[in-house]
Write an enzyme that holds these catalytic residues in place. Structure first.
Site, PDB file in Angstrom:
ATOM      1  N   ASP A  67      43.034  32.368  48.068  1.00  0.00           N
ATOM      2  CA  ASP A  67      42.311  31.951  48.635  1.00  0.00           C
ATOM      3  C   ASP A  67      42.023  30.375  48.704  1.00  0.00           C
ATOM      4  O   ASP A  67      43.119  29.486  48.050  1.00  0.00           O
ATOM      5  CB  ASP A  67      40.601  32.547  47.674  1.00  0.00           C
ATOM      6  CG  ASP A  67      40.327  32.384  46.572  1.00  0.00           C
ATOM      7  OD1 ASP A  67      41.603  31.597  45.826  1.00  0.00           O
ATOM      8  OD2 ASP A  67      39.464  33.525  45.318  1.00  0.00           O
ATOM      9  N   ASN A 134      30.799  37.479  37.764  1.00  0.00           N
ATOM     10  CA  ASN A 134      30.419  38.747  38.491  1.00  0.00           C
ATOM     11  C   ASN A 134      31.444  39.735  39.172  1.00  0.00           C
ATOM     12  O   ASN A 134      30.841  40.730  40.105  1.00  0.00           O
ATOM     13  CB  ASN A 134      29.374  37.971  39.825  1.00  0.00           C
ATOM     14  CG  ASN A 134      30.350  37.338  40.600  1.00  0.00           C
ATOM     15  OD1 ASN A 134      31.607  37.815  40.757  1.00  0.00           O
ATOM     16  ND2 ASN A 134      29.835  36.751  41.400  1.00  0.00           N
ATOM     17  N   HIS A 136      34.014  39.567  41.419  1.00  0.00           N
ATOM     18  CA  HIS A 136      34.590  39.239  42.435  1.00  0.00           C
ATOM     19  C   HIS A 136      36.057  39.750  41.671  1.00  0.00           C
ATOM     20  O   HIS A 136      36.685  39.326  41.179  1.00  0.00           O
ATOM     21  CB  HIS A 136      34.279  37.651  43.140  1.00  0.00           C
ATOM     22  CG  HIS A 136      34.971  37.151  42.320  1.00  0.00           C
ATOM     23  ND1 HIS A 136      33.415  35.200  42.426  1.00  0.00           N
ATOM     24  CD2 HIS A 136      35.372  36.646  41.022  1.00  0.00           C
ATOM     25  CE1 HIS A 136      34.403  34.546  41.571  1.00  0.00           C
ATOM     26  NE2 HIS A 136      35.763  35.109  40.989  1.00  0.00           N
ATOM     27  N   GLU A 141      32.481  37.973  47.315  1.00  0.00           N
ATOM     28  CA  GLU A 141      31.438  38.104  46.560  1.00  0.00           C
ATOM     29  C   GLU A 141      30.755  39.571  46.008  1.00  0.00           C
ATOM     30  O   GLU A 141      30.638  39.686  47.368  1.00  0.00           O
ATOM     31  CB  GLU A 141      30.508  36.236  46.669  1.00  0.00           C
ATOM     32  CG  GLU A 141      31.449  35.555  46.040  1.00  0.00           C
ATOM     33  CD  GLU A 141      31.369  35.243  44.758  1.00  0.00           C
ATOM     34  OE1 GLU A 141      31.782  35.839  44.162  1.00  0.00           O
ATOM     35  OE2 GLU A 141      31.291  34.007  44.949  1.00  0.00           O
TER      36      GLU A 141
HETATM   37  P1  PGA Z   1      39.445  32.465  36.150  1.00  0.00           P
HETATM   38  O1  PGA Z   1      38.532  33.246  37.441  1.00  0.00           O
HETATM   39  O2  PGA Z   1      39.882  33.287  35.387  1.00  0.00           O
HETATM   40  O3  PGA Z   1      39.146  31.066  35.812  1.00  0.00           O
HETATM   41  O4  PGA Z   1      37.926  33.231  35.176  1.00  0.00           O
HETATM   42  C1  PGA Z   1      38.814  34.157  37.378  1.00  0.00           C
HETATM   43  C2  PGA Z   1      37.780  34.868  39.342  1.00  0.00           C
HETATM   44  O5  PGA Z   1      36.974  34.143  39.551  1.00  0.00           O
HETATM   45  O6  PGA Z   1      38.949  35.559  40.067  1.00  0.00           O
END
Ligand code: PGA
Length: 243
Positions: A67, A134, A136, A141
């Protein structure tokens, strides 16, 4: 799903590095699906250390990132393209012509179509993932269809807050509100999936992903259907697992 529980983040990163290196060594022309965020930082450091010490080569490897924020040029220090260069690409022998990160500017619909075509032509051998608090994966999302492909995303407020806390010097107003993300169907097409989760902030999402019913409310739960999915979870992130 194969769940590996490790003592801490360091051990999770080491185990993840073993899995990644096995793929790269078995197939020096592998297509790697890569991820950004705080979770894979140590894994990338270990891959760089291994490259320097053992000479594992990335010269014929192709990479495809999950992404990118929309509205940030690739030279912006908070862009995921920049992140990947700083954390991995600048330190190994990958050919930058083989590096693919969705573009976060220009015509977003055209960019999504082009990225889907690229992924169709280059099946991913291993897709690395983190997981959002959450649930994702990538920027898919809660509520994202399981048959989604690369698309434009409106980021949830919780994701904007999580990302402002870790990046953007805490400034919520600087975090883009939109992104381009591989879809869930693209992720599910990877031959192997490797997800790392660390810290108690991820415990609820990990429980939902592993033990609860599959639902688009928790996008990572789609991985229950993947045939070769390894979850490396440290004790804090595994703390709500009951089985
Ligand atoms: P993070 O993010 O590694 O900064 O916890 C993970 C994600 O949002 O996929």
């Amino acid at each position: 799903m194969k769940v590996i529980i490790t003592k801490d983040y360091e051990e999770a990163s080491q185990k993840a590095c073993e899995v990644m290196l096995e793929v790269v060594k078995n197939n020096p022309k592998a297509n790697l699906g890569l991820a950004t965020g705080s979770t894979p930082v140590r894994l990338y450091e270990l891959m760089v250390e291994d490259h320097k010490t053992n000479g594992t080569s990335y010269k014929d490897i192709k990479s495809f990132n999950l992404d990118e924020y929309f509205g940030l040029d690739q030279s912006h220090p908070q862009s995921y393209h920049y992140f990947m260069c700083q954390n991995l690409f600048n330190h190994v022998d990958i050919d930058m012509n083989n590096v693919h990160v969705p573009k976060g500017n220009g015509d977003i619909d055209e960019e999504c179509d082009a990225y889907n075509k690229l992924l169709a032509e280059n099946p991913i051998d291993i897709q690395l993932l983190g997981i959002g608090s959450n649930g994702h994966i990538g920027f898919n999302e809660p509520g994202t269809d399981f048959d989604s492909v690369t698309h434009k995303v409106d980021l949830k407020q919780s994701t904007i807050e999580d990302n402002a806390r870790l990046f953007f010097n805490g400034k919520i107003e600087d975090v883009p509100t939109q992104a381009v993300s591989m879809g869930i169907a693209n992720i599910m097409q990877a031959k192997k999936v490797l997800l790392i989760a660390s810290g108690e902030g991820k415990a609820k999402a990990v429980k939902g992903m592993v033990e609860d019913k599959k639902t688009t409310d928790l996008p990572a739960s789609c991985l229950q259907d993947h045939e070769d999915c390894i979850l490396i979870v440290d004790e804090a992130a595994a703390s709500l697992l009951t089985k």
